[in-house]
Design a protein around this motif. Sequence first.
Motif, short mmCIF file in Angstrom:
data_model
loop_
_atom_site.label_atom_id
_atom_site.label_comp_id
_atom_site.label_asym_id
_atom_site.label_seq_id
_atom_site.Cartn_x
_atom_site.Cartn_y
_atom_site.Cartn_z
N GLU A 165 0.83 -1.20 0.00
CA GLU A 165 0.00 0.00 0.00
C GLU A 165 0.88 1.26 0.00
OE1 GLU A 165 1.19 -0.61 4.08
OE2 GLU A 165 0.36 -2.00 2.61
N ARG A 166 2.01 1.21 0.69
CA ARG A 166 2.92 2.36 0.70
C ARG A 166 3.55 2.58 -0.68
NH1 ARG A 166 6.39 1.63 6.34
NH2 ARG A 166 4.59 1.48 7.77
N GLU A 167 3.87 1.49 -1.34
CA GLU A 167 4.46 1.60 -2.68
C GLU A 167 3.45 2.18 -3.67
OE1 GLU A 167 7.51 1.11 -3.41
OE2 GLU A 167 8.27 0.05 -1.63
N ILE A 168 2.19 1.78 -3.53
CA ILE A 168 1.14 2.33 -4.40
C ILE A 168 0.97 3.82 -4.16
CG2 ILE A 168 -1.34 2.27 -4.92
CD1 ILE A 168 -1.24 -0.75 -4.22
N ILE A 169 0.94 4.21 -2.88
CA ILE A 169 0.81 5.63 -2.53
C ILE A 169 1.99 6.42 -3.11
CG2 ILE A 169 0.83 7.29 -0.63
CD1 ILE A 169 -0.55 5.07 1.06
N LYS A 170 3.18 5.89 -2.92
CA LYS A 170 4.39 6.58 -3.41
C LYS A 170 4.31 6.81 -4.91
CE LYS A 170 9.43 6.19 -3.56
NZ LYS A 170 9.53 6.36 -5.02
N LYS A 171 3.85 5.80 -5.63
CA LYS A 171 3.77 5.92 -7.09
C LYS A 171 2.70 6.92 -7.51
CE LYS A 171 6.05 4.40 -10.58
NZ LYS A 171 7.52 4.58 -10.62
N LEU A 172 1.58 6.91 -6.83
CA LEU A 172 0.54 7.89 -7.12
C LEU A 172 1.05 9.32 -6.90
CD1 LEU A 172 -2.53 6.10 -5.46
CD2 LEU A 172 -2.23 6.52 -7.91
N LEU A 208 -1.64 -8.51 -11.66
CA LEU A 208 -0.89 -7.72 -10.70
C LEU A 208 0.34 -7.06 -11.33
CD1 LEU A 208 -1.39 -10.08 -7.67
CD2 LEU A 208 -1.94 -7.65 -7.68
N PHE A 209 1.31 -6.69 -10.54
CA PHE A 209 2.41 -5.86 -11.02
C PHE A 209 3.68 -6.17 -10.23
CE2 PHE A 209 0.00 -3.77 -7.70
CZ PHE A 209 0.98 -3.42 -6.78
N TYR A 210 4.80 -5.67 -10.73
CA TYR A 210 6.03 -5.69 -9.95
C TYR A 210 6.42 -4.25 -9.61
CZ TYR A 210 8.31 -4.49 -14.42
OH TYR A 210 8.66 -3.87 -15.59
N LEU A 211 7.14 -4.09 -8.53
CA LEU A 211 7.63 -2.78 -8.12
C LEU A 211 8.91 -2.43 -8.86
CD1 LEU A 211 7.14 -3.13 -4.25
CD2 LEU A 211 5.57 -2.10 -5.90
N ASP A 212 9.21 -1.15 -8.94
CA ASP A 212 10.40 -0.70 -9.65
C ASP A 212 11.67 -1.33 -9.10
OD1 ASP A 212 8.70 0.92 -11.08
OD2 ASP A 212 9.18 2.75 -9.98
N SER A 213 11.68 -1.59 -7.80
CA SER A 213 12.88 -2.15 -7.17
C SER A 213 13.22 -3.54 -7.71
CB SER A 213 12.70 -2.20 -5.64
OG SER A 213 11.45 -2.75 -5.30
N TYR A 214 12.22 -4.27 -8.22
CA TYR A 214 12.50 -5.59 -8.80
C TYR A 214 13.16 -5.46 -10.16
CZ TYR A 214 9.96 -7.71 -4.99
OH TYR A 214 9.59 -8.11 -3.73
N SER A 215 12.77 -4.45 -10.90
CA SER A 215 13.41 -4.24 -12.20
C SER A 215 14.88 -3.83 -12.03
CB SER A 215 12.66 -3.18 -13.02
OG SER A 215 12.67 -1.93 -12.38
N GLU A 216 15.20 -3.22 -10.88
CA GLU A 216 16.60 -2.88 -10.60
C GLU A 216 17.44 -4.13 -10.43
OE1 GLU A 216 17.95 0.18 -10.71
OE2 GLU A 216 15.96 0.80 -11.41
N GLY A 242 9.58 -9.25 -12.89
CA GLY A 242 10.25 -7.96 -12.76
C GLY A 242 11.73 -8.10 -12.50
N ALA A 243 12.10 -9.10 -11.68
CA ALA A 243 13.50 -9.31 -11.32
C ALA A 243 14.26 -10.17 -12.33
CB ALA A 243 13.58 -9.97 -9.94
N GLY A 244 13.54 -10.67 -13.33
CA GLY A 244 14.18 -11.52 -14.32
C GLY A 244 14.55 -12.89 -13.78
#
Length: 346
Positions: A23-30, A151-159, A270-272
Amino acid sequence: MRLENKLNNKKILFFSVQTFNLEREIIKKLVDFGAKVNYYDERPSNNNFVKGIIRLKRSVYQHRIDTYYKKILLETNSDIYHYLFVNRGEVVPEFFLIAFKKSHPDCEFIFYTWDSFKNQSHPTKILKYFDRKFTFDPDDAIDFNLNFRPLFYLDSYSEIKKVSDNKIKYDLLFLGTAHSDRYRITNIVINWCNENKLASFYYYFIHGRLVYFFKKIFDKSFQLFDYKKLSFVSLTTNQILELYKNSNVILDINHPGQKGLTMRTFEAIGAGKKIITTNSEIKRYSFYNQKNIYLIDRNNIVLDKNFFSSSYQDVNNELYKKLSIEGWLHCLFVEKESNLWIIGVN
């Protein structure tokens, strides 16, 4: 339309249960896209006792839920909101949605759930109040005439995916909430890994001791769970990311009554990372690749050591971007994209 154009300077009232800080990650992205977010936990309290009561006997706690939402009505009555965004809808009462719409007639209501209605039926009672409705479950999308969105992956996984020299410590990683037959399946897979000299790491999380002891009595599958191997504290995002960095293959075990793909599936993409999964539905998805995804029958588990040593093949770049949290939000707030993901869902 770009997501930032849709969200910039817009005010969002956001409800979501607390789930591994998502929920914090969603808020941050919004907020990153210019939105002003007012967040409330769906539940009046997030302690393990309340979680257990709501899951096991919600009616006992209904008065407290109603009092909590009446308080929110008072706190939000004088503000202007462009969007009411409910993620999951486990306890949001009908009277709240009716009253909020009356005081905010121009507010657009958006609903999303990452749980199947077989596991959480309450949202089916409030769907009619929403303008845009989405689910991660392809069957629920058809049965309840909802938009389908995985669903989705967070940006940190793509890193993680960008770093080519991550040192692999674990051949297999399992992280998940303790339920159904997960313990039995992971034991079989981990024992196979041990026999084949493959290192593994597992972590079972459960929402409180009350839930454990109730399930121990009334759920036959929980007779197998070893209490000493359970954790009542969830891993932090950083801990999970570190485990992903150090792992080669992610084990995914869906709930037997759930066809929607889990968050673990998208974190792995996301993390490959390659995936071993019990969810045969994944073969219907546009990103399915047997080089990356190995299916097992939960009742007849057969594994192949070659899968652990073969190379990962990148997902189509357009699909990969749409599977991100930004792509997820774009679908919910800007443009529906049901036909992109799976055959047979409108």
